[in-house]
Scaffold this motif. Structure first.
Motif, PDB file in Angstrom:
ATOM      1  N   PRO A 288      62.491  44.327 153.606  1.00  0.00           N
ATOM      2  CA  PRO A 288      63.363  44.373 152.434  1.00  0.00           C
ATOM      3  C   PRO A 288      64.595  45.218 152.711  1.00  0.00           C
ATOM      4  N   GLY A 289      65.726  44.697 152.324  1.00  0.00           N
ATOM      5  CA  GLY A 289      66.988  45.390 152.548  1.00  0.00           C
ATOM      6  C   GLY A 289      67.856  44.696 153.578  1.00  0.00           C
ATOM      7  N   ARG A 290      67.214  43.962 154.473  1.00  0.00           N
ATOM      8  CA  ARG A 290      67.990  43.320 155.528  1.00  0.00           C
ATOM      9  C   ARG A 290      68.566  42.008 155.037  1.00  0.00           C
ATOM     10  N   ASN A 291      69.685  41.648 155.642  1.00  0.00           N
ATOM     11  CA  ASN A 291      70.301  40.368 155.343  1.00  0.00           C
ATOM     12  C   ASN A 291      69.566  39.238 156.045  1.00  0.00           C
ATOM     13  N   MET A 292      69.635  38.071 155.426  1.00  0.00           N
ATOM     14  CA  MET A 292      69.036  36.875 156.006  1.00  0.00           C
ATOM     15  C   MET A 292      70.000  35.721 155.821  1.00  0.00           C
ATOM     16  N   TRP A 293      69.869  34.753 156.667  1.00  0.00           N
ATOM     17  CA  TRP A 293      70.593  33.503 156.484  1.00  0.00           C
ATOM     18  C   TRP A 293      69.687  32.539 155.731  1.00  0.00           C
ATOM     19  N   LEU A 294      70.280  31.808 154.819  1.00  0.00           N
ATOM     20  CA  LEU A 294      69.532  30.790 154.085  1.00  0.00           C
ATOM     21  C   LEU A 294      70.316  29.489 154.151  1.00  0.00           C
ATOM     22  N   TRP A 295      69.662  28.454 154.593  1.00  0.00           N
ATOM     23  CA  TRP A 295      70.347  27.175 154.857  1.00  0.00           C
ATOM     24  C   TRP A 295      69.535  26.071 154.240  1.00  0.00           C
ATOM     25  N   ASN A 296      70.050  25.508 153.188  1.00  0.00           N
ATOM     26  CA  ASN A 296      69.400  24.383 152.543  1.00  0.00           C
ATOM     27  C   ASN A 296      70.464  23.521 151.889  1.00  0.00           C
ATOM     28  N   PRO A 297      71.159  22.700 152.660  1.00  0.00           N
ATOM     29  CA  PRO A 297      72.280  21.937 152.105  1.00  0.00           C
ATOM     30  C   PRO A 297      71.865  20.975 151.006  1.00  0.00           C
ATOM     31  N   SER A 298      70.655  20.485 151.048  1.00  0.00           N
ATOM     32  CA  SER A 298      70.216  19.556 150.006  1.00  0.00           C
ATOM     33  C   SER A 298      70.127  20.232 148.645  1.00  0.00           C
ATOM     34  N   GLU A 299      69.983  21.540 148.638  1.00  0.00           N
ATOM     35  CA  GLU A 299      69.929  22.294 147.383  1.00  0.00           C
ATOM     36  C   GLU A 299      71.225  23.045 147.129  1.00  0.00           C
TER      37      GLU A 299
END
Lengths: 382, 418
Positions: A288-299
């Protein structure tokens, strides 16, 4: 029950031991009128380590999670909260200062250093510009640190070794993500770890404000949002004002508090819940606290300002932050109890291991855990 | 015969012996039997294709085309698929298979949505915004294909049949396209992966499960086809469809110039994505300096309708990576790479491009090579072909091929309600 970690909160944990756990073992952590084992610590390592071969300090340094032991609902059930608990419990209990702590022009470092309780070790304080004229007494360190951080725009952090760090979020957690939430498939890439799971987008404007009115100890002030894109029924910009009435807000700081509230808390809230995380050892790859990439072009979870090479594709993921994490205690981990005298009891052979997947909360904290998460983790989630 | 997604396309799949409808649910079963058209190896390959219907993250909706009963043609969502492999199955017993599908709403003609997400590829070669070319292709038999205003449509031939290609210069990098397509035409020009399943000839792969065939695969979309070189391990052979025939393969090799050495072979092949709109395979590579130097893997990506293959090479250690024509072919430097100076003997010109800063002020123009100016653990490159050479027109011209490469786009195809 899984281990739950949440930024800015104490989190929670529960260890279940198998019914045939010897009485001699559970006697070493009994919470009763005779033994002083309450407030000991549970230590969870990513893989089992023979505690006889390493020092206690080494074992603690290898921990993935350390929690405070607070309750024993049954002989073979141990529960508690994270090390953040030493900053102050949810019911306001802690090492409360009984004399005022006051600085006329206290820096961020000065405040954090002074407020850090004796039960934890002061770590690295990254400076944040500005001064705060404030006084506090008989509040938990967590409440005070929350206030300080909101004022200066920083955060506090307690590591699994009981070290308190504070500063801007990037100084505590870095900025470059190490994980990519890529719907459908996980995997470990040279520079990123992919987490597969089912994303659930949650967004609302329940806390949105257009103007904040602050009434402090000796004055009041208001701040209005620069741009209001939303309209009411009659087509006019929405007028949603929030009043903050707090006698601890010193004169002259009201406007800053109001502006800070608009920026940090009066926004449209957006979060993504990621349930059924099946890939890899999640609690080792993301905290918790760290950045993440999130990739879901369909949404529609994309941001063309970002460009990340992942699994042979040039993706445009959204950058979000891990706010909370719940992960099961699975076979292969090491589980230990450390009592107040530093003695280690290896619980690993008697742990009732959990199965199932992890849950990751990304973006703002969800207003309420989703039905899927409740189904998975029950009313333990609040 | 029946076609379930790609199953039944390259190996005849006999019509199921049972087809049962229960409302929107369909269950079917049949047997893969050995005969003159189906060797035991073909049976194994077809079994793999049927199994690929289930839990396929890349194709949640598939087409069904039944020759005997066209009324069943449409689009369905597989929920399960199995194919037994028992004693004597490859002999006379055959392989019994079954599948369960959900008929999606409006199954005969559902609306497809292509979610295109793109932006200018970040680069160090002074390729500026406004010059990238957005592209998107659907089978020419598609109707009501709509993108966004500001682009153009052309026909693009493929080995399977024609496509309609949408392109826009400097605009529409991200948009949602909508279209309808007859089931029989759903895979025209589709990206595909073929592998030597069971050790036999190249066969279409369904899903992401595939045998490890580092030298037994082909990545294609009917416009361009890439295969590993058998004669020269570690090299790639690339051919393009001219409209009437495939070009003679051009061979390309990859090298880490000052450190890793040449890619000397492929040790593994896995599938990262296998959808009609985009396929990605991953090849683990051996380098001249060996494992002591570190690991390297090569991802090859191909989109429907594209003539440029996107390559992404990642390595543990940094090197100044390069790609070149294995046989020297004089080239001319262009922004972001090079293009053959003259038409080759078949009237076409190859193109190499990369967003990396390249060596010196120009790449090696005698050999036909582009090389990174600085060492890196990442090398992104494109291999394309200007069909028709200097006589070609937009968007077949090399500059549009290059500019399409610099528009980094992802495409996701789904079915949506109308």
């Amino acid at each position: 029950m899984p281990v739950k970690q949440q930024i800015g909160k104490t989190g929670a944990w529960q260890i279940n031991l198998i019914p045939t756990t010897p009485l001699e073992l559970t006697a070493r952590m009994a919470i009763d009128s005779v033994n002083p084992y309450a407030f000991g610590h549970i230590v969870i390592t990513p893989s089992w380590i023979d505690a006889r071969l390493v020092s206690t300090a080494t074992l603690m340094s290898l921990a993935r999670f350390v929690g405070v032991y607070l309750a024993q609902p049954a002989r073979t059930e141990l529960t508690g909260e994270g090390l953040e608990w030493w900053l102050g419990s949810g019911n306001g209990t802690g090492d409360l200062p009984e004399v005022p702590i006051a600085f006329g022009a206290g820096t961020f470092a000065t405040w954090v250093t002074t407020l850090c309780p004796a039960a934890l070790t002061l770590g690295t304080i990254t400076a944040i510009a500005g001064n705060l004229n404030w006084a506090t007494i008989r509040n938990t360190a967590r409440n005070d640190l929350d206030y300080i951080c909101r004022y200066f725009g920083g955060e506090w952090q307690v590591t699994q070794q009981g070290v308190v760090n504070a500063g801007p979020a990037p100084a505590l957690y870095g900025t470059t993500p190490t994980c990519m939430v890529h719907i459908g498939d996980g995997g470990r890439e040279p520079r990123l770890v992919g987490l597969a799971g089912t994303p659930e987008r949650d967004t609302d404007v329940l806390d949105y404000v257009s103007r904040v009115l602050v009434i402090g100890a000796a004055g009041n002030a208001g701040q209005t949002r620069a741009t209001i894109p939303y309209k009411n029924l009659l087509g006019a910009p929405v007028s949603l004002k929030r009043r903050i009435d707090d006698g601890s807000i010193l004169a002259g700081t009201e406007a800053g508090v109001a502006l800070g509230f608009i920026i940090r808390e009066g926004q449209r809230r957006e979060s993504v819940g990621l349930t059924d995380v099946r890939s890899y050892d999640v609690s080792g790859d993301i905290i918790p606290g760290r950045n993440m990439w999130l990739w879901n072009p369909s949404e529609g979870v994309v941001d063309t300002a970002n460009e990340i090479v992942f699994r042979g594709e040039i993706t445009h993921p959204q950058l979000l932050r891990c706010m909370a994490l719940a992960w099961p205690i699975t076979r292969g981990m090491g589980v230990y109890f450390r009592d107040g005298d530093g003695r280690i009891t290896d619980l690993t052979p008697w742990v009732a291991w959990e199965s199932g997947s992890a849950a990751v909360e990304i973006g703002a904290p969800t207003r309420r855990w989703t039905e899927a998460l409740r189904t998975q983790y029950g009313t333990w989630l609040t | 015969m029946i076609k379930l997604a790609r199953a039944g396309v390259d190996i005849q799949l006999d019509t199921p012996t049972r087809w049962r409808d229960t409302g929107s649910k369909v269950s079917m079963s049949g047997t893969i039997t050995p005969d003159a058209t189906r060797t035991p190896v073909d049976m194994i390959a077809q079994r793999a294709q049927i199994l690929g219907l289930q839990n396929n993250p890349d194709e949640r909706v598939i087409r069904v085309v039944c020759d005997e009963l066209p009324a069943l043609d449409g689009f369905y969502e597989p929920t399960s698929a199995d194919c037994d492999l028992s004693d004597n199955a490859l002999g006379s017993a055959g392989l019994p298979w079954s599948a369960e599908l959900n008929r999606i709403a409006g199954s005969a003609a559902p609306q497809f949505q292509s979610v295109i997400t793109g932006a200018l590829l970040s680069n160090s070669v002074a390729f500026f915004p406004g010059f990238e070319v957005s592209q998107w292709a659907v089978p020419a038999a598609a109707w009501e294909a709509s993108a966004v205003a500001g682009g153009s449509w052309v026909d693009r031939p493929t080995r399977d049949g024609p496509l309609k290609l949408y392109y826009a210069l400097g605009a529409n990098q991200s948009f949602n396209g909508h279209w309808f397509v007859p089931p029989a035409a759903a895979y025209i020009g589709a990206a595909r992966i073929e592998a030597m399943l069971g050790g036999g000839p190249l066969r279409l792969v369904m899903g992401r499960e595939v045998e490890n065939q580092p030298y037994g695969w082909r990545l294609s979309n009917g416009s361009v086809a890439i295969t590993p070189s058998i004669v020269n391990p570690g090299r790639l052979e690339v051919s393009w469809w001219t409209g009437t025939t495939w070009t003679t393969p051009k061979v390309f090799d990859l090298t880490g110039n000052t450190t890793a050495g040449a890619i000397t072979g492929f040790t593994g092949m896995t599938i990262q994505r296998n959808s009609p709109e985009m396929c990605v395979i991953r090849l683990t590579c051996s380098v001249a300096l060996g494992m002591v130097w570190g690991r390297a893997h090569l991802d090859l990506q191909l989109r429907r309708g594209f003539r440029t293959v996107l390559g992404i090479l990642e390595s543990d250690q940094a090197s100044d990576w390069q790609i070149q024509r294995s046989t020297a072919e004089a080239s001319t430097a262009v922004t972001g790479g090079l293009v053959a100076t003259l038409n080759d003997s078949e009237g076409n010109r190859f193109l190499l491009t990369s967003p990396s800063t390249l060596t010196g002020t120009a790449p090696d123009l005698t050999q036909g090579r582009i090389r990174q100016a600085a060492t890196s653990t990442l090398f992104v490159f494109g291999v394309g072909m200007e069909i028709g050479g200097t006589a070609s027109a937009i968007p077949d011209r090399w500059d549009y091929q290059r500019s399409a490469f610099f528009c980094a786009q992802d495409e996701r195809q789904t079915v949506v309600g109308r």
